[in-house]
Design an enzyme around this catalytic site. Structure first.
Site, PDB file in Angstrom:
ATOM      1  CB  SER A 113      -0.885   0.005   1.256  1.00  0.00           C
ATOM      2  OG  SER A 113      -1.533   1.250   1.425  1.00  0.00           O
ATOM      3  CE1 TYR A 161      -4.015  -2.072   5.026  1.00  0.00           C
ATOM      4  CE2 TYR A 161      -3.308   0.146   4.434  1.00  0.00           C
ATOM      5  CZ  TYR A 161      -3.781  -1.103   4.057  1.00  0.00           C
ATOM      6  OH  TYR A 161      -4.007  -1.382   2.728  1.00  0.00           O
TER       7      TYR A 161
END
Length: 256
Positions: A142, A156
């Site tokens: 990501s 995350y």
């Protein structure tokens, strides 16, 4: 000629979102695929749709955090497909977005265990089937693994940053063994997870999408197929001299 003709690919998290878009694209490009996902209902539906479209697909309901189950499942998939050439690690979860000191230990562990540990476990058990003949691993990281621009999402960011570094390590470790390892780093992409996030934070997708879109220089959110094409390139022989790369697919987010 199809770009993945004769290739055999495992796609974790292939029942929805980026994983499903990748699974459908891989089949169009000539690959046999095995979808591995903990969501049995969605996985069976995805396999049905792909089969009805003429693709060869196998589905296995497995949690990527379960090392013993993954090891056994990959052995079964190897028998079913006659080998494993490609692994795409798309299985993952997001966190609640709260600031670090308000994040529960349980949430931290769940995100790290799924997004980072799960990608390691599947890669560990895929590699032996690629040794001696070559292969390609593509991880889904990501932009959160490359930069941190918000005051939340610590689990995350940590997990996806770990995926980026793990990708580089695998790329170097197996470079002389014919196994390439790369990752894509999508910006905010309109998957079911993001739709749910927009609804929770803004009340609707329509209200939230312009806000998230404005964070990207191209002024919009990504589409799953746009990341799937980047995954296709890295998985294919066209990327034969590419390994250890973290490729942003983010509408200019990390360039800004």
């Amino acid at each position: 000629m199809n770009r993945l003709e004769g290739k055999r690919a495992i796609i974790t998290g292939g029942a929805k979102g980026l994983g499903l878009a990748t699974a459908q694209l891989f089949v169009e490009e000539g690959a046999k695929i095995a979808i591995v996902d903990f969501d049995g209902e969605a996985g069976r539906e995805a396999a049905k749709v792909i089969t009805e479209a003429g693709g060869e697909v196998y589905f296995h309901e497995v949690d990527v955090r379960d090392a013993e189950a993954i090891e056994a499942t990959f052995a079964t998939i190897n028998e079913e497909m006659g080998g494993i050439d490609i692994l795409v690690n798309s299985a993952g979860v997001v966190d609640s977005g709260v600031i670090a000191h308000e994040t529960s230990i349980e949430e931290w562990r769940e995100v790290i265990d799924t997004d980072l540990n799960g990608s390691f476990i599947t890669s560990k058990f895929a590699v032996p089937y690629m040794l001696g003949k070559g292969g390609s691993i593509v991880n889904i990281a990501s932009t959160a693994g490359l930069s941190s621009v918000c005051d939340g999402n610590a689990p995350y960011h940590a997990a996806k940053g770990g995926v980026v570094q793990m990708t580089k390590n695998f790329g170097i470790s197996y470079a002389k063994k014919g196994i390439r390892c790369n990752c894509v780093c999508p910006g905010t992409t309109l998957t079911d997870l993001v739709r749910n996030d927009l609804i929770n934070k803004f009340g609707s997708v329509e209200e939230g999408e312009p806000v998230y879109g404005a964070m990207h220089p191209m002024g919009r959110l990504g589409k799953p197929i746009e990341t799937a094409y980047a995954i296709l390139y890295l998985a294919s022989d066209e990327a034969a001299w590419t390994t250890g790369v973290a490729l942003p697919v983010d509408g200019g987010f990390t360039a800004a």
